[in-house]
Design a protein around this motif. Sequence first.
Motif, PDB file in Angstrom:
ATOM      1  N   GLN A  33     -43.088  27.945  19.406  1.00  0.00           N
ATOM      2  CA  GLN A  33     -43.205  28.676  18.090  1.00  0.00           C
ATOM      3  C   GLN A  33     -44.745  28.957  17.901  1.00  0.00           C
ATOM      4  O   GLN A  33     -45.066  30.002  17.420  1.00  0.00           O
ATOM      5  CB  GLN A  33     -42.669  27.662  17.220  1.00  0.00           C
ATOM      6  CG  GLN A  33     -41.030  27.512  17.368  1.00  0.00           C
ATOM      7  CD  GLN A  33     -40.686  26.024  16.279  1.00  0.00           C
ATOM      8  OE1 GLN A  33     -41.416  25.168  16.354  1.00  0.00           O
ATOM      9  NE2 GLN A  33     -39.419  26.269  16.097  1.00  0.00           N
ATOM     10  N   GLU A  34     -45.749  27.920  17.939  1.00  0.00           N
ATOM     11  CA  GLU A  34     -47.109  28.118  17.619  1.00  0.00           C
ATOM     12  C   GLU A  34     -47.797  29.244  18.567  1.00  0.00           C
ATOM     13  O   GLU A  34     -48.414  29.826  18.153  1.00  0.00           O
ATOM     14  CB  GLU A  34     -47.731  26.531  17.965  1.00  0.00           C
ATOM     15  CG  GLU A  34     -47.306  25.649  17.007  1.00  0.00           C
ATOM     16  CD  GLU A  34     -47.929  24.226  17.247  1.00  0.00           C
ATOM     17  OE1 GLU A  34     -47.899  23.373  16.715  1.00  0.00           O
ATOM     18  OE2 GLU A  34     -48.329  24.156  18.474  1.00  0.00           O
ATOM     19  N   ASN A  81     -42.784  26.214  11.317  1.00  0.00           N
ATOM     20  CA  ASN A  81     -41.856  26.019  12.456  1.00  0.00           C
ATOM     21  C   ASN A  81     -40.857  24.991  12.348  1.00  0.00           C
ATOM     22  O   ASN A  81     -41.465  23.933  11.785  1.00  0.00           O
ATOM     23  CB  ASN A  81     -42.861  25.613  13.623  1.00  0.00           C
ATOM     24  CG  ASN A  81     -43.782  26.937  13.825  1.00  0.00           C
ATOM     25  OD1 ASN A  81     -43.612  28.035  13.732  1.00  0.00           O
ATOM     26  ND2 ASN A  81     -45.066  26.718  14.219  1.00  0.00           N
ATOM     27  N   ILE A 120     -35.969  26.557  16.165  1.00  0.00           N
ATOM     28  CA  ILE A 120     -35.389  26.454  17.346  1.00  0.00           C
ATOM     29  C   ILE A 120     -34.567  25.152  17.327  1.00  0.00           C
ATOM     30  O   ILE A 120     -34.900  24.047  16.658  1.00  0.00           O
ATOM     31  CB  ILE A 120     -36.375  25.965  18.349  1.00  0.00           C
ATOM     32  CG1 ILE A 120     -37.287  27.143  18.757  1.00  0.00           C
ATOM     33  CG2 ILE A 120     -36.076  25.319  19.626  1.00  0.00           C
ATOM     34  CD1 ILE A 120     -38.358  27.117  19.647  1.00  0.00           C
ATOM     35  N   HIS A 169     -39.372  29.814  11.515  1.00  0.00           N
ATOM     36  CA  HIS A 169     -39.246  30.014  12.968  1.00  0.00           C
ATOM     37  C   HIS A 169     -38.556  28.830  13.489  1.00  0.00           C
ATOM     38  O   HIS A 169     -38.862  27.515  13.595  1.00  0.00           O
ATOM     39  CB  HIS A 169     -40.650  30.230  13.781  1.00  0.00           C
ATOM     40  CG  HIS A 169     -41.560  30.973  13.128  1.00  0.00           C
ATOM     41  ND1 HIS A 169     -41.266  32.422  13.053  1.00  0.00           N
ATOM     42  CD2 HIS A 169     -42.710  30.866  12.182  1.00  0.00           C
ATOM     43  CE1 HIS A 169     -42.275  33.105  12.430  1.00  0.00           C
ATOM     44  NE2 HIS A 169     -43.022  32.167  11.830  1.00  0.00           N
ATOM     45  N   ASN A 206     -36.227  34.881  15.419  1.00  0.00           N
ATOM     46  CA  ASN A 206     -36.298  33.829  14.434  1.00  0.00           C
ATOM     47  C   ASN A 206     -35.421  32.461  14.693  1.00  0.00           C
ATOM     48  O   ASN A 206     -35.803  31.575  14.083  1.00  0.00           O
ATOM     49  CB  ASN A 206     -36.519  34.124  13.136  1.00  0.00           C
ATOM     50  CG  ASN A 206     -37.519  34.811  12.610  1.00  0.00           C
ATOM     51  OD1 ASN A 206     -38.624  35.202  13.597  1.00  0.00           O
ATOM     52  ND2 ASN A 206     -37.674  35.462  11.238  1.00  0.00           N
ATOM     53  N   MET A 253     -41.460  33.097  20.518  1.00  0.00           N
ATOM     54  CA  MET A 253     -39.931  33.162  20.227  1.00  0.00           C
ATOM     55  C   MET A 253     -39.781  34.640  20.287  1.00  0.00           C
ATOM     56  O   MET A 253     -40.500  35.637  19.885  1.00  0.00           O
ATOM     57  CB  MET A 253     -39.949  32.463  18.978  1.00  0.00           C
ATOM     58  CG  MET A 253     -39.884  31.185  18.745  1.00  0.00           C
ATOM     59  SD  MET A 253     -39.547  30.529  17.469  1.00  0.00           S
ATOM     60  CE  MET A 253     -37.761  30.572  17.282  1.00  0.00           C
ATOM     61  N   GLY A 262     -45.321  22.458  10.772  1.00  0.00           N
ATOM     62  CA  GLY A 262     -44.216  22.492  11.435  1.00  0.00           C
ATOM     63  C   GLY A 262     -43.163  21.123  10.889  1.00  0.00           C
ATOM     64  O   GLY A 262     -43.693  20.188  10.710  1.00  0.00           O
TER      65      GLY A 262
END
Length: 342
Positions: free
Chosen positions: A251-252, A119, A174, A172, A259, A256, A78
């Motif tokens: 995310q993990e 992520n 955010i 992924h 994407n 979500m 991440g």
Amino acid sequence: MSKILVTGGTGYIGSHTVVELQNAGYEVVIVDNLDNSSIQILDQITQISGKKPEFHQFDLCDETQVIDFISKNQDITGVIHFAAHKAVGESVAKPLKYYRNNFFSLINLLSAFAGKEVNFVFSSSCTVYGQPDVLPVTEAAPVKKAESPYGNTKQIAEEILVETASVSENYHVISLRYFNPVGAHKSALIGELPIGVPQNLVPFITQSAIGKRGAITVFGNDYDTPDGSCVRDYIHVVDLAKAHIAALKRQEEGRMEKNFEIFNVGTGKGSTVLEVIKAFEESTGVKLDYKIGPRRAGDVEKVWGDVSKAEKELNWKAELGLEDMMKSAWAWENYIKDNSFS
């Protein structure tokens, strides 16, 4: 536990997020060129968490170094990307500096992870909304023409992320659109370290209170607000830091819905400049010297966020109020007075 790369991790929001990541059990590696922060913050983080994060000093605009670093750290799952120039006024005077740094660093990071699942949590801003047509502003509000190169970098960076995530399921992403982060860690060991004259209200308040600055100027008292001064949504930096962990968890855990997702991060409540001044005086017992000045060009009259989406989908909510923000900011300012940073 996952290994998380935090770019700009010795900065204001970055350092608080590193602490919260460590508290949550993550392994943290920081990349920072120390352009706008102090190496001493690493020791401060260690005092708080009991664990010194891995640290690498280099410029993310150097593509070769970024690719080499990521290739040697294949266990990174991440990224929380803070590293960016962020002073609105400076961005107007030096636009190329902002476009170069804020775009190249992002593109180099995304390119280095090409083909690898990652992520990615992006540090965005409510500046993308400009003066909203409707308050509180939701994530569905239109993105308006930026009023500064800094704001433009946030808008375009989000476009880069949208388009990158749309062509690869490995990303992924955010994007957290912050409102106004203030305050400091309860330990008073980390907080905001502005270079030169602060551009933001709260560090100017604390520096004025401690004698570093003169009187505070309130830019305008004739706005259509409860007391005529501008309204902003102020959020405690620790609450903001925790929002990044909540985003990573989403995310993990595979929660979500697409994407690329956007969340407002604030308290959902607006406070005027004069209310912030009053809150500082009442929570610290320190009287402030302030004066009313003319309106400042480019200031948005009022903005605060609708944060219900973050509360529902990130399982996150701001918990600390204006009094906590002011008390912690003042404690940090007093710590700075007694300790030198370079």
